[in-house]
Enzyme design. Structure first.
Site, PDB file in Angstrom:
ATOM      1  N   GLY A 348       0.720  -1.232   0.019  1.00  0.00           N
ATOM      2  CA  GLY A 348      -0.078  -0.011   0.150  1.00  0.00           C
ATOM      3  C   GLY A 348       0.935   1.279   0.021  1.00  0.00           C
ATOM      4  O   GLY A 348       1.965   1.236  -0.713  1.00  0.00           O
ATOM      5  N   SER A 349       0.479   2.416   0.453  1.00  0.00           N
ATOM      6  CA  SER A 349       0.984   3.619   0.480  1.00  0.00           C
ATOM      7  C   SER A 349       2.388   4.175   1.122  1.00  0.00           C
ATOM      8  O   SER A 349       2.995   4.819   0.699  1.00  0.00           O
ATOM      9  CB  SER A 349      -0.181   4.898   1.071  1.00  0.00           C
ATOM     10  OG  SER A 349      -1.501   4.721   0.272  1.00  0.00           O
ATOM     11  N   VAL A 350       2.659   3.080   2.019  1.00  0.00           N
ATOM     12  CA  VAL A 350       3.994   3.091   2.431  1.00  0.00           C
ATOM     13  C   VAL A 350       5.145   3.060   1.038  1.00  0.00           C
ATOM     14  O   VAL A 350       6.228   3.663   1.217  1.00  0.00           O
ATOM     15  CB  VAL A 350       4.671   2.198   3.123  1.00  0.00           C
ATOM     16  CG1 VAL A 350       3.856   2.397   4.787  1.00  0.00           C
ATOM     17  CG2 VAL A 350       4.538   0.582   2.842  1.00  0.00           C
ATOM     18  N   LYS A 352       4.955   4.604  -1.311  1.00  0.00           N
ATOM     19  CA  LYS A 352       4.825   5.907  -2.128  1.00  0.00           C
ATOM     20  C   LYS A 352       6.103   6.710  -1.883  1.00  0.00           C
ATOM     21  O   LYS A 352       6.393   7.820  -2.532  1.00  0.00           O
ATOM     22  CB  LYS A 352       3.488   6.684  -1.426  1.00  0.00           C
ATOM     23  CG  LYS A 352       2.333   6.378  -2.080  1.00  0.00           C
ATOM     24  CD  LYS A 352       1.208   7.141  -1.385  1.00  0.00           C
ATOM     25  CE  LYS A 352      -0.243   6.515  -2.051  1.00  0.00           C
ATOM     26  NZ  LYS A 352      -1.517   7.190  -1.533  1.00  0.00           N
TER      27      LYS A 352
END
Length: 638
Positions: A348-350, A352
């Site tokens: 997920g967003s980690v 990014k």
């Protein structure tokens, strides 16, 4: 009458001489006597030859074979036995024992010899009332009384009465107790063995692993403690040492060793000790807090890692469920698995942080650059939304990542382009093993560039369509914390040989992922993740903030694939967090993953509170100085 007179005369003559055989027969008897004399002479000759041959053999034996025969006779009353090598210890970075060995004994009995001996005794002493049954009953009571924690009288009696010629009785007996039993009952023997001791029980068991006494090999010299999992298995050659050989005299060729007759042929060489990077106190706290938090949020599993921000050394590596090497019932594959290194997941967003670092490094954006970010974006034939509904808004670059905007992240990734993005993935080490030094490490997965479809580049920058382990996750953030230089994480610091030489492990590989300036900028951007306030200021993880310290980090929510449908689930998620303490002068990096927690619970959609608790402990444990000033409070939406 003449005729009659002649007949009468012949009769008298025959009667006088008593001739009872014809002339031909007399000649045959003479020949037979000559044969007897011939055989007698031949026998005398043969006997003489045998005596001469025996004399020659005696001279040969006494003159030429005496030494060999003496050695053979010596072997008939001596026995060669193996001397187990002492297994090396496993210690934490401060010298605390995580695993070590103690010498033990395995008791045994020669049932066939005991039955024969006591059957004969009973026949010769019918009034004694002693036989095999009474003898083994006496022995069973004695042994059970000496080692009540290891066996019972009934267990021993079953062993003595089983249909076999030999049996093992009790393992892990202290040497002094075994010697007392053997002296009291000479028919009981013992083998020298060793037992692995894990003083912390579950503490770091997913790292240390498990070893026990193994004797499957037909080569008796290999019967020793050997590893089954973890470092005990992976570093078995270093820990095991080299067995020795010993000659002992035995009583009349039996297995009873005559005291004082032991002679070493080859001394055993102890194994080397392993010095780990783990800190036992940190490991205990992380394990405990992780298990507690996973239980509170109903997660199927959880794992966490604490890295030294500069060296990449692992201070703690934990899973919420693990095994206890001292409890055989917990030695189950699921519990013995070290998910922090073996089990990749879509983060997920980690993830990014890859886009943030690449965009800053390429000069595409600065922390205060503003982009008009809509609530959704079309990627090929797929629409990607932000996690919350909003119209087009002016996000700063810091705001895009602090509020974890999928749309803003994909806008930056499109400006960057797939090739430059893929290169940054590789620099951060994704898609390959970190080399941490633990068995079963997964490389994770990054789809090959040639296999990218139209929607692939709409998934990767927001942490879907690729996978990583918790160790890889923390390693990415270690690079940002360490002025852009990624140092491969490691868990073994050194090997200490039996003679005391300390041999450090080879230096870990390093990669300058981005420039120090870019790394500092990304750290500044990630500080805003823990900001609190109204919508324009609030990041996604104010719960991770720690009073007195600047904290930089990133939240993540990655959809899991539903095993029933093969599509992304709307209820199963990987909840992740990676952060640095303190952001202004990083000392530690912490990575966390929760496997499918209950999102309906208050803390089920975030790992930020758990990071806060771990960071708080680390700050106190290592007396980390407070940050010189609070992190600047920046506006995220202009």
């Amino acid at each position: 009458m003449p005729g009659k007179a002649g007949a009468s005369g012949r009769s008298r003559a025959g009667s006088g001489t008593r001739r009872t055989y014809p002339v031909g027969a007399r000649r045959g008897g003479a020949a037979r006597n000559r044969d007897y004399r011939g055989r007698f002479v031949a026998g005398r000759i043969a006997l003489a030859v045998l005596l001469v041959a025996a004399g020659v053999k005696l001279v040969h034996v006494q003159g030429f074979e005496a030494e060999a025969l003496s050695a053979r006779a010596e072997r008939q009353r001596t026995t060669s036995i193996d001397i187990p090598a002492e297994r090396g210890s496993i210690k934490d970075r401060n010298g605390a024992d995580l695993a070590f060995s103690i010498e033990t004994r395995m008791l045994w009995a020669n049932l066939r010899l005991m039955r024969k001996t006591w059957s004969e005794f009973a026949r010769e002493h019918p009034g004694s009332g002693q036989d095999y049954d009474s003898r083994v009953a006496e022995i069973a009571r004695f042994i059970a009384g000496k080692v009540p924690e290891l066996t019972t009288e009934s267990e021993l009696l079953r062993a003595f009465h089983k249909d076999a010629s030999f049996t093992y009785l009790v393992d892990d007996v202290e040497p002094s107790v075994a010697e007392l039993i053997k002296q009291t009952y000479p028919e009981i023997g013992y083998e020298k063995r060793a037992k692995r001791v894990y003083p912390g029980g579950q503490l770091a068991s997913n790292i240390v692993g498990y070893a026990n006494w193994r004797q499957e090999s037909p080569d008796v010299s290999k019967h020793n403690l050997h590893g089954l999992s973890g470092l005990e298995s992976m570093r078995d050659n270093d820990l095991a040492g080299t067995p020795g050989r010993q000659i002992v005299d035995t009583a009349q060729g039996a297995d009873v060793v005559i005291p004082g007759t032991e002679r070493d042929l080859q001394p055993a060489v102890p194994g080397s000790d392993l010095e780990l990077t783990i800190d036992s106190d940190v490991q205990y706290e992380v394990q405990s807090r992780l298990a507690d938090y996973a239980g509170r949020v109903g997660a199927r599993g959880a794992s966490a890692v604490v890295l030294d921000a500069r060296t990449g050394e692992v201070y703690a590596l934990a899973t919420d469920q693990t095994f206890d090497p001292t409890d055989q019932s917990t030695l189950q594959p699921k519990l013995m698995n070290n998910a922090a290194v073996t089990t990749p997941f879509e983060p997920g967003s980690v993830n990014k942080v890859i886009t943030a670092a690449a965009a800053i490094e390429a000069g595409i954006a600065g922390p205060e650059s503003v982009r008009q970010v809509p609530g959704s974006i079309e990627i090929s034939d797929h629409t990607v939304h932000d996690a919350w509904s909003h119209g087009t808004q002016p996000f700063t670059t810091t705001g895009i990542f602090a509020k974890s905007s999928n749309v803003g992240t994909l806008m930056l990734a499109q400006e960057l382009g797939p090739d430059r993005y893929l290169e940054m993935l590789r620099r951060f080490g994704l898609g390959k093993r970190t080399g941490i030094g633990l068995p079963g490490e997964s490389p994770g997965y990054v789809p090959p560039r040639a296999q990218w479809s139209g929607t692939t580049f709409g998934n990767l920058p927001i942490g879907q369509g690729l996978s990583m382990t918790v160790v890889q996750l923390a390693s990415m953030y270690q690079a940002i914390a360490n002025d852009g230089k990624r140092v491969e994480p490691r868990i073994v610091r050194a090997k200490v040989t039996p003679d005391g030489r300390r041999i450090p492990e080879p230096a870990p590989a390093t990669t300058q992922v981005v420039s120090p300036k870019t790394a500092d900028t990304v750290k500044d951007i990630l500080r805003a993740v823990t900001q609190d306030g109204d919508y324009d200021y609030r990041g996604t993880a104010p719960e991770a903030a720690l009073e007195g310290y600047q904290i930089a980090g990133k939240t993540g929510t990655g959809q899991q694939v539903d095993p029933n449908t093969g599509a992304y689930s709307n209820r199963l998620y990987n909840i992740t967090f990676a952060g640095m303490l303190p952001a202004d002068d990083p000392r530690f990096v912490v990575g966390i993953r929760l496997d499918a927690p209950d999102a309906t619970l208050p803390e089920g959609s975030t790992a930020a509170p758990l990071f806060h608790d771990i960071a708080s402990y680390l700050a106190q444990r290592f007396q980390i100085p407070l940050s010189d000033s609070p992190a600047p409070r920046v506006r995220l939406v202009q």
